[in-house]
Design a protein around this motif. Sequence first.
Motif, PDB file in Angstrom:
ATOM      1  N   ILE A 114       0.841  -1.209   0.000  1.00  0.00           N
ATOM      2  CA  ILE A 114       0.000   0.000   0.000  1.00  0.00           C
ATOM      3  C   ILE A 114       0.873   1.255   0.000  1.00  0.00           C
ATOM      4  O   ILE A 114       0.606   2.214  -0.737  1.00  0.00           O
ATOM      5  CB  ILE A 114      -0.965  -0.006   1.202  1.00  0.00           C
ATOM      6  N   PHE A 115       1.930   1.244   0.815  1.00  0.00           N
ATOM      7  CA  PHE A 115       2.826   2.406   0.866  1.00  0.00           C
ATOM      8  C   PHE A 115       3.420   2.674  -0.512  1.00  0.00           C
ATOM      9  O   PHE A 115       3.412   3.808  -0.998  1.00  0.00           O
ATOM     10  CB  PHE A 115       3.950   2.195   1.875  1.00  0.00           C
ATOM     11  N   ALA A 116       3.975   1.626  -1.144  1.00  0.00           N
ATOM     12  CA  ALA A 116       4.598   1.806  -2.456  1.00  0.00           C
ATOM     13  C   ALA A 116       3.569   2.253  -3.492  1.00  0.00           C
ATOM     14  O   ALA A 116       3.876   3.078  -4.354  1.00  0.00           O
ATOM     15  CB  ALA A 116       5.300   0.520  -2.894  1.00  0.00           C
ATOM     16  N   ALA A 117       2.349   1.734  -3.415  1.00  0.00           N
ATOM     17  CA  ALA A 117       1.297   2.174  -4.348  1.00  0.00           C
ATOM     18  C   ALA A 117       1.025   3.662  -4.166  1.00  0.00           C
ATOM     19  O   ALA A 117       0.876   4.408  -5.146  1.00  0.00           O
ATOM     20  CB  ALA A 117       0.026   1.356  -4.137  1.00  0.00           C
ATOM     21  N   SER A 118       0.992   4.121  -2.914  1.00  0.00           N
ATOM     22  CA  SER A 118       0.739   5.549  -2.671  1.00  0.00           C
ATOM     23  C   SER A 118       1.908   6.403  -3.157  1.00  0.00           C
ATOM     24  O   SER A 118       1.703   7.500  -3.678  1.00  0.00           O
ATOM     25  CB  SER A 118       0.436   5.803  -1.189  1.00  0.00           C
ATOM     26  N   TRP A 119       3.148   5.906  -3.012  1.00  0.00           N
ATOM     27  CA  TRP A 119       4.309   6.648  -3.517  1.00  0.00           C
ATOM     28  C   TRP A 119       4.288   6.697  -5.045  1.00  0.00           C
ATOM     29  O   TRP A 119       4.669   7.695  -5.647  1.00  0.00           O
ATOM     30  CB  TRP A 119       5.612   6.027  -3.041  1.00  0.00           C
ATOM     31  N   SER A 120       3.835   5.605  -5.665  1.00  0.00           N
ATOM     32  CA  SER A 120       3.730   5.571  -7.123  1.00  0.00           C
ATOM     33  C   SER A 120       2.742   6.630  -7.612  1.00  0.00           C
ATOM     34  O   SER A 120       3.014   7.351  -8.578  1.00  0.00           O
ATOM     35  CB  SER A 120       3.300   4.173  -7.580  1.00  0.00           C
TER      36      SER A 120
END
Length: 164
Positions: A114-120
């Motif tokens: 989820i964190f990486a998706a939000s950073w993307s």
Amino acid sequence: MAPAVLLIAGLIFMVDASFMLGKVEGKGVGIANAVIGIAMAIYAILLGYTAKAPGELIVAGLAITFSIFYIVLAWNIFLGADFNSLGWICLGAGIFVGLSSYFFFNAGDVRFGIFAASWSVLFFAASGNMLLQKNWGKPIGILMWFQSVITLLVPAFLMMAGKW
């Protein structure tokens, strides 16, 4: 070492968010991004050379992706450039970070997925802002503030406190 990288990323997210919101002047932002970018690049290189598992290489890749962003942002600020090259870096970063999110989800790490998706999403928004010459500074700055706390500072603290 990973919690320390999350911590410095969270701090620079706050600085960059404040810049996007017009609360901080450029030269100070440039210096902060240069320092954090160089520190994070050193961490990424060390992690990449000592990695023993694919997940460690993904984390090294994320750290180098963010460090390149910070260094090029600093360079653009110091030179007074148009940020177009940074927009293209953000596009590539958005793709890589999105793929990293997919890796984390498949590895069973939902939180970092989820964190990486939000950073993307953040990288894609920044790319659109710079390449399309839009003025999305305020929404991007607000998103960065939330992400700095939720995806970086709180996880860093929990890891350092042994609660993660």
